[in-house]
Design an enzyme around this catalytic site. Structure first.
Site, PDB file in Angstrom:
ATOM      1  N   VAL A  12     -30.075  59.168 -27.960  1.00  0.00           N
ATOM      2  CA  VAL A  12     -28.778  59.392 -28.612  1.00  0.00           C
ATOM      3  C   VAL A  12     -27.752  58.297 -28.293  1.00  0.00           C
ATOM      4  O   VAL A  12     -27.107  57.760 -29.201  1.00  0.00           O
ATOM      5  CB  VAL A  12     -28.188  60.756 -28.199  1.00  0.00           C
ATOM      6  CG1 VAL A  12     -26.913  61.022 -28.956  1.00  0.00           C
ATOM      7  CG2 VAL A  12     -29.180  61.849 -28.463  1.00  0.00           C
ATOM      8  N   MET A  13     -27.593  57.953 -27.002  1.00  0.00           N
ATOM      9  CA  MET A  13     -26.577  56.960 -26.640  1.00  0.00           C
ATOM     10  C   MET A  13     -26.881  55.603 -27.286  1.00  0.00           C
ATOM     11  O   MET A  13     -25.994  54.952 -27.827  1.00  0.00           O
ATOM     12  CB  MET A  13     -26.483  56.802 -25.118  1.00  0.00           C
ATOM     13  CG  MET A  13     -25.841  57.961 -24.389  1.00  0.00           C
ATOM     14  SD  MET A  13     -24.095  58.213 -24.796  1.00  0.00           S
ATOM     15  CE  MET A  13     -23.319  56.846 -23.921  1.00  0.00           C
ATOM     16  N   ASN A  32     -37.234  50.465 -30.138  1.00  0.00           N
ATOM     17  CA  ASN A  32     -37.501  51.583 -29.236  1.00  0.00           C
ATOM     18  C   ASN A  32     -38.982  51.551 -28.892  1.00  0.00           C
ATOM     19  O   ASN A  32     -39.796  51.096 -29.687  1.00  0.00           O
ATOM     20  CB  ASN A  32     -37.136  52.913 -29.918  1.00  0.00           C
ATOM     21  CG  ASN A  32     -37.154  54.060 -28.939  1.00  0.00           C
ATOM     22  OD1 ASN A  32     -36.308  54.125 -28.046  1.00  0.00           O
ATOM     23  ND2 ASN A  32     -38.113  54.954 -29.083  1.00  0.00           N
ATOM     24  N   VAL A  74     -31.819  52.517 -21.766  1.00  0.00           N
ATOM     25  CA  VAL A  74     -32.887  53.428 -21.350  1.00  0.00           C
ATOM     26  C   VAL A  74     -32.474  54.105 -20.055  1.00  0.00           C
ATOM     27  O   VAL A  74     -31.419  53.799 -19.491  1.00  0.00           O
ATOM     28  CB  VAL A  74     -34.241  52.690 -21.188  1.00  0.00           C
ATOM     29  CG1 VAL A  74     -34.617  51.973 -22.478  1.00  0.00           C
ATOM     30  CG2 VAL A  74     -34.229  51.726 -20.013  1.00  0.00           C
ATOM     31  N   ASN A 102     -26.313  54.343 -16.874  1.00  0.00           N
ATOM     32  CA  ASN A 102     -25.594  54.694 -15.643  1.00  0.00           C
ATOM     33  C   ASN A 102     -26.376  54.180 -14.444  1.00  0.00           C
ATOM     34  O   ASN A 102     -26.881  54.952 -13.638  1.00  0.00           O
ATOM     35  CB  ASN A 102     -25.438  56.218 -15.537  1.00  0.00           C
ATOM     36  CG  ASN A 102     -24.097  56.689 -16.076  1.00  0.00           C
ATOM     37  OD1 ASN A 102     -23.111  55.941 -16.105  1.00  0.00           O
ATOM     38  ND2 ASN A 102     -24.052  57.930 -16.503  1.00  0.00           N
ATOM     39  N   SER A 128     -18.650  54.918 -21.002  1.00  0.00           N
ATOM     40  CA  SER A 128     -18.300  56.330 -20.906  1.00  0.00           C
ATOM     41  C   SER A 128     -17.816  56.874 -22.237  1.00  0.00           C
ATOM     42  O   SER A 128     -17.235  56.153 -23.040  1.00  0.00           O
ATOM     43  CB  SER A 128     -17.194  56.544 -19.871  1.00  0.00           C
ATOM     44  OG  SER A 128     -16.838  57.928 -19.854  1.00  0.00           O
ATOM     45  N   LYS A 182     -17.709  52.362 -13.104  1.00  0.00           N
ATOM     46  CA  LYS A 182     -18.196  53.518 -13.881  1.00  0.00           C
ATOM     47  C   LYS A 182     -18.591  54.655 -12.937  1.00  0.00           C
ATOM     48  O   LYS A 182     -18.349  55.835 -13.231  1.00  0.00           O
ATOM     49  CB  LYS A 182     -19.381  53.112 -14.763  1.00  0.00           C
ATOM     50  CG  LYS A 182     -20.060  54.286 -15.490  1.00  0.00           C
ATOM     51  CD  LYS A 182     -19.081  55.051 -16.386  1.00  0.00           C
ATOM     52  CE  LYS A 182     -19.674  56.037 -17.347  1.00  0.00           C
ATOM     53  NZ  LYS A 182     -20.551  57.050 -16.869  1.00  0.00           N
ATOM     54  N   HIS A 185     -15.496  56.289 -11.831  1.00  0.00           N
ATOM     55  CA  HIS A 185     -15.038  57.086 -12.981  1.00  0.00           C
ATOM     56  C   HIS A 185     -15.735  58.450 -12.960  1.00  0.00           C
ATOM     57  O   HIS A 185     -15.106  59.495 -13.110  1.00  0.00           O
ATOM     58  CB  HIS A 185     -15.339  56.340 -14.290  1.00  0.00           C
ATOM     59  CG  HIS A 185     -15.267  57.207 -15.520  1.00  0.00           C
ATOM     60  ND1 HIS A 185     -16.260  58.105 -15.855  1.00  0.00           N
ATOM     61  CD2 HIS A 185     -14.322  57.333 -16.475  1.00  0.00           C
ATOM     62  CE1 HIS A 185     -15.917  58.752 -16.961  1.00  0.00           C
ATOM     63  NE2 HIS A 185     -14.751  58.289 -17.359  1.00  0.00           N
ATOM     64  N   ASN A 186     -17.023  58.439 -12.772  1.00  0.00           N
ATOM     65  CA  ASN A 186     -17.768  59.705 -12.769  1.00  0.00           C
ATOM     66  C   ASN A 186     -17.410  60.568 -11.565  1.00  0.00           C
ATOM     67  O   ASN A 186     -17.348  61.785 -11.677  1.00  0.00           O
ATOM     68  CB  ASN A 186     -19.275  59.447 -12.809  1.00  0.00           C
ATOM     69  CG  ASN A 186     -19.757  59.124 -14.215  1.00  0.00           C
ATOM     70  OD1 ASN A 186     -19.005  58.572 -15.007  1.00  0.00           O
ATOM     71  ND2 ASN A 186     -20.986  59.465 -14.520  1.00  0.00           N
ATOM     72  N   GLU A 189     -14.354  62.145 -12.454  1.00  0.00           N
ATOM     73  CA  GLU A 189     -14.719  63.173 -13.454  1.00  0.00           C
ATOM     74  C   GLU A 189     -15.170  64.464 -12.751  1.00  0.00           C
ATOM     75  O   GLU A 189     -14.753  65.567 -13.118  1.00  0.00           O
ATOM     76  CB  GLU A 189     -15.838  62.593 -14.330  1.00  0.00           C
ATOM     77  CG  GLU A 189     -16.498  63.537 -15.319  1.00  0.00           C
ATOM     78  CD  GLU A 189     -17.682  62.839 -16.038  1.00  0.00           C
ATOM     79  OE1 GLU A 189     -17.474  61.771 -16.650  1.00  0.00           O
ATOM     80  OE2 GLU A 189     -18.811  63.365 -15.976  1.00  0.00           O
ATOM     81  N   ARG A 444     -13.830  60.880  23.003  1.00  0.00           N
ATOM     82  CA  ARG A 444     -14.872  59.845  22.918  1.00  0.00           C
ATOM     83  C   ARG A 444     -14.868  58.985  24.177  1.00  0.00           C
ATOM     84  O   ARG A 444     -15.915  58.593  24.704  1.00  0.00           O
ATOM     85  CB  ARG A 444     -14.657  58.955  21.680  1.00  0.00           C
ATOM     86  CG  ARG A 444     -14.875  59.673  20.361  1.00  0.00           C
ATOM     87  CD  ARG A 444     -14.576  58.774  19.159  1.00  0.00           C
ATOM     88  NE  ARG A 444     -15.545  57.697  19.033  1.00  0.00           N
ATOM     89  CZ  ARG A 444     -15.269  56.418  19.180  1.00  0.00           C
ATOM     90  NH1 ARG A 444     -14.033  56.030  19.458  1.00  0.00           N
ATOM     91  NH2 ARG A 444     -16.207  55.518  19.058  1.00  0.00           N
ATOM     92  N   HIS A 450     -15.924  55.152  25.200  1.00  0.00           N
ATOM     93  CA  HIS A 450     -15.802  54.427  23.932  1.00  0.00           C
ATOM     94  C   HIS A 450     -14.475  53.683  23.791  1.00  0.00           C
ATOM     95  O   HIS A 450     -14.277  52.986  22.813  1.00  0.00           O
ATOM     96  CB  HIS A 450     -15.998  55.401  22.768  1.00  0.00           C
ATOM     97  CG  HIS A 450     -17.406  55.930  22.681  1.00  0.00           C
ATOM     98  ND1 HIS A 450     -18.505  55.108  22.507  1.00  0.00           N
ATOM     99  CD2 HIS A 450     -17.898  57.189  22.798  1.00  0.00           C
ATOM    100  CE1 HIS A 450     -19.606  55.845  22.492  1.00  0.00           C
ATOM    101  NE2 HIS A 450     -19.265  57.115  22.675  1.00  0.00           N
TER     102      HIS A 450
HETATM  103  C1  6PG Z   1     -19.441  59.654 -19.243  1.00  0.00           C
HETATM  104  C2  6PG Z   1     -20.126  60.734 -18.456  1.00  0.00           C
HETATM  105  C3  6PG Z   1     -21.606  60.546 -18.533  1.00  0.00           C
HETATM  106  C4  6PG Z   1     -22.378  61.805 -18.217  1.00  0.00           C
HETATM  107  C5  6PG Z   1     -22.579  62.029 -16.758  1.00  0.00           C
HETATM  108  C6  6PG Z   1     -22.628  63.491 -16.371  1.00  0.00           C
HETATM  109  O1  6PG Z   1     -18.647  58.955 -18.634  1.00  0.00           O
HETATM  110  O2  6PG Z   1     -19.691  59.548 -20.439  1.00  0.00           O
HETATM  111  O3  6PG Z   1     -19.734  60.653 -17.122  1.00  0.00           O
HETATM  112  O4  6PG Z   1     -21.943  59.431 -17.796  1.00  0.00           O
HETATM  113  O5  6PG Z   1     -21.857  62.896 -18.847  1.00  0.00           O
HETATM  114  O6  6PG Z   1     -23.820  61.460 -16.503  1.00  0.00           O
HETATM  115  O7  6PG Z   1     -22.999  63.523 -15.072  1.00  0.00           O
HETATM  116  P1  6PG Z   1     -23.647  64.742 -14.350  1.00  0.00           P
HETATM  117  O8  6PG Z   1     -24.877  65.136 -15.116  1.00  0.00           O
HETATM  118  O9  6PG Z   1     -23.970  64.210 -13.007  1.00  0.00           O
HETATM  119  O10 6PG Z   1     -22.626  65.831 -14.349  1.00  0.00           O
END
Ligand code: 6PG
Length: 474
Positions: A12-13, A32, A74, A102, A128, A182, A185-186, A189, A444, A450
Site C-alpha cells: 500500500v505505501m 514489485n 519494502v 521505517n 509519515s 522519523k 516522530h513515532n 506519536e 554511591r 564512586h
Molecule cells: C507514520 C506512522 C507509521 C505507523 C507506525 C505505527 O508516521 O505514518 O508512525 O510509521 O503507523 O509504524 O507504529 P506501531 O505499529 O508501532 O504503533
C-alpha cells in the site's frame, strides 16, 4: 523517454507513493517482487499518470534517467538489505537509492557508508502519514548527502504535504538523520496517543461519560490549542458504533495495544544518549502492560478491580484538557531534547525549527501546536528546553493547577495515568532547586567509592566511610 524516478515494493505505501509521484506529472518506473502487484497498480491506476512497469530490477534500472533515483518501499530490516544487495551491482556512481521504510537509523548509517564506498548515494527517508499521506502528501524526512538532496529534494517537496504553501519536507541531515527524526516522530506519536487514551479513560471512568460523550469533547478540543490529527481521529473512533453489537466500537476492541517497534527504538536510543524521554517510555510500557493478559487476570483476581468512584464535576473536562495540553508539551520537549542530543552525538547539525515545520502537515502528529514549536526555535535555536519558550512557559504555568488536580484525581481513583503523572514529575524534576540526586551520589560513594562533586568547590571527592569519615580528594 526514460523514467524520472522509480519505486520498488508496491504494497500500500509503495503503490500510493508511486501514484502520488505520477499524479504530480513524474514518469515513474514501478516494480514489485511479484509482478502481479505491478500489473494491478497499472491496470487500476494507470490513468492517473505516467507509469513504466518493470518486471525485474534490471528492467527498472534500465528504464531510468541518470543519475538514477530508486525508492525502496519494502519491509524494514532483512528485506531492505536484500533489495539493496540486488540493486547495487546494477547501478553506476552518482545513482541514488532511497529507503522510504521505517528503518532503524543505525541500519541507515551502515547502508549509507557502504553505498558511499561504492560511489552511490543512500538516502534514508522517513515518511509519515500512513496510506492516505503517501497518496495525498506525506511528511518526508530525508537524510543522506546534500548532493543527493539537490536532485531529490525538488521531487520530494513536490509530493509532500504543504502548510501555508511550505512543503513538509526538508533535508534533515547526513546519513541516518532522517530515519532518526522519523523514529522520534513515532516516539512522540506513542506518547501523544497514550495521553489521549488517559484523557479518555479519566473522562469515561471518573467523569462517568460515555464514549459518544467523550467523542463530543474531543471534537470541541479540536477547535482550540489541541487541534491535531490525533485529536480529530479520536473523536471519530470514540463516536463509532459497532454494527454487530450496537455498542461503542472502543468497548468491543480488545484492550491490548500492539507495536511494531519504532517507539521502543526511540526509548532504547534515549537510554543510550542519556535523554529522559519519560513520556515516550511510559507510553511504550503502557502498551506492554496492556498485553500482559495473564498477569492482568491474576492481579485483578488477587486484588479485585479498582473501585473507581464516579466523581466528575463540571470542571473535570476543562481540567483534563489542560492536563493533556501540558503533558503534551512535555512529550514534545523530551522528543526535541532527544533530537538535539543525537545531533550533537553524530554531528548532524539538526535544525529543530525545521523539524517542527515539516511535522505541521502530512504526518500522524501534525498539530496546530507545531507552529508554536517552530516559532520557539526560530526565536532561539539553542533553546535549552521547549518548556522555557515564553509561549510554552505561559501555557504550562496556566495549566499547572488543573494538571495537578487531574493527577491527584487519577491516583486517588485508581485509574492509571502514567503519561500525565510522569510528565508532571519531569516538570517538577527540572524545576526543583535541589534534587535528591545528591543522596544517590552519597550512597554511591559509600558503597563503591564512586566519588562526588561539591556545590561549593571544584574537584572530585570521596569520604572515607569505613575509616574516620574524613573527606579526601579523589
Ligand atoms: C507514520 C506512522 C507509521 C505507523 C507506525 C505505527 O508516521 O505514518 O508512525 O510509521 O503507523 O509504524 O507504529 P506501531 O505499529 O508501532 O504503533
Amino acid at each position: 523517454a526514460p523514467a524520472r524516478i522509480a519505486v520498488t515494493g508496491l504494497a500500500v505505501m509503495g503503490s500510493n507513493l508511486a501514484r502520488n509521484l505520477a499524479r504530480h506529472g513524474y514518469r515513474v518506473a514501478v516494480h514489485n517482487r511479484s509482478n502481479a502487484r505491478t500489473k494491478a497498480l497499472v491496470s487500476e491506476h494507470g490513468h492517473e499518470g505516467d507509469f513504466v512497469p518493470a518486471e525485474t530490477l534490471e528492467e527498472l534500472v534500465a528504464s531510468l534517467q541518470t543519475p538514477r533515483q530508486i525508492i525502496i518501499m519494502v519491509k524494514a530490516g532483512g528485506p531492505t538489505d536484500a533489495v539493496i544487495d540486488e540493486l547495487v551491482p546494477l547501478l553506476e556512481p552518482g545513482d541514488m537509492v532511497i529507503d522510504g521504510g521505517n528503518a532503524h537509523y543505525a541500519d541507515t548509517r551502515r547502508r549509507e557508508a557502504a553505498l558511499r564506498d561504492a560511489g552511490l548515494h543512500f538516502v534514508g527517508a522517513g515518511i509519515s502519514g500512513g496510506e492516505e499521506g503517501a497518496l495525498n502528501g506525506p511528511s518526508i524526512m530525508p537524510g543522506g548527502s546534500k548532493e543527493s538532496y539537490q536532485h531529490l529534494g525538488p521531487v520530494l517537496e513536490d509530493i509532500a504535504a504543504k502548510v501555508d504553501g511550505v512543503p513538509c519536507c526538508v533535508h534533515v541531515g547526513p546519513d541516518g538523520a532522517g530515519h532518526f527524526v522519523k523514529m522520534v516522530h513515532n516516539g512522540i506519536e506513542y506518547a501523544d496517543m497514550q495521553l489521549i487514551a488517559e484523557a479518555y479513560d479519566l473522562l469515561h471512568r471518573v467523569g462517568g461519560m460515555t464514549p459518544a460523550d467523550v467523542a463530543e469533547v474531543f471534537r470541541g478540543w479540536n477547535t482550540g490549542d489541541l487541534e491535531s490529527y490525533l485529536v480529530e481521529i479520536t473523536a471519530e473512533v470514540l463516536g463509532h458504533v459497532d454494527a454487530d453489537t450496537g455498542a461503542a466500537l472502543v468497548d468491543v476492541i480488545a484492550d491490548e495495544a500492539e507495536q511494531k517497534g519504532t517507539g521502543r527504538w526511540t526509548v532504547q536510543e534515549a537510554l543510550e544518549l542519556g535523554v529522559p524521554v519519560t513520556g515516550i517510555a511510559e507510553a511504550v510500557f503502557a502498551r506492554s502492560l496492556s498485553g500482559r493478559a495473564g498477569q492482568r487476570t491474576a492481579v485483578r483476581a488477587a486484588f479485585g478491580p479498582a473501585d473507581v468512584p464516579v466523581a466528575g464535576d463540571s470542571s473535570l473536562v476543562e481540567d483534563v484538557r489542560q492536563a493533556l495540553y501540558a503533558s503534551k508539551v512535555v512529550a514534545y520537549a523530551q522528543g526535541f531534547d532527544q533530537m538535539r542530543a543525537a545531533s550533537a552525538e553524530y554531528g548532524w547539525d539538526l535544525d529543530l525549527g525545521a523539524m517542527a515545520t515539516i511535522w505541521r502537515g502530512g504526518c500522524i502528529i501534525r498539530a496546530r501546536f507545531l507552529d508554536r514549536i517552530r516559532e520557539a526555535y526560530d526565536k532561539a535555536p539553542d533553546l535549552p528546553s521547549l518548556l522555557v519558550d515564553d509561549y510554552f512557559r505561559d501555557a504550562v504555568r496556566s495549566a499547572e493547577e488543573a494538571w495537578r488536580r487531574v493527577v491527584v484525581k487519577a491516583v486517588s481513583a485508581g485509574v492509571p495515568a502514567p503519561g500525565f503523572v510522569s510528565a508532571l514529575a519531569y516538570y517538577d524534576g527540572l524545576r526543583s532547586e535541589r534534587l535528591p540526586a545528591s543522596l544517590i551520589q552519597g550512597l554511591r560513594d559509600f558503597f563503591g567509592a564512586h566519588t562526588y562533586r561539591r556545590t561549593d568547590r571544584e574537584g572530585s571527592f570521596h569520604t572515607l566511610w569505613s575509616g574516620d569519615r574524613s573527606q579526601v580528594d579523589a
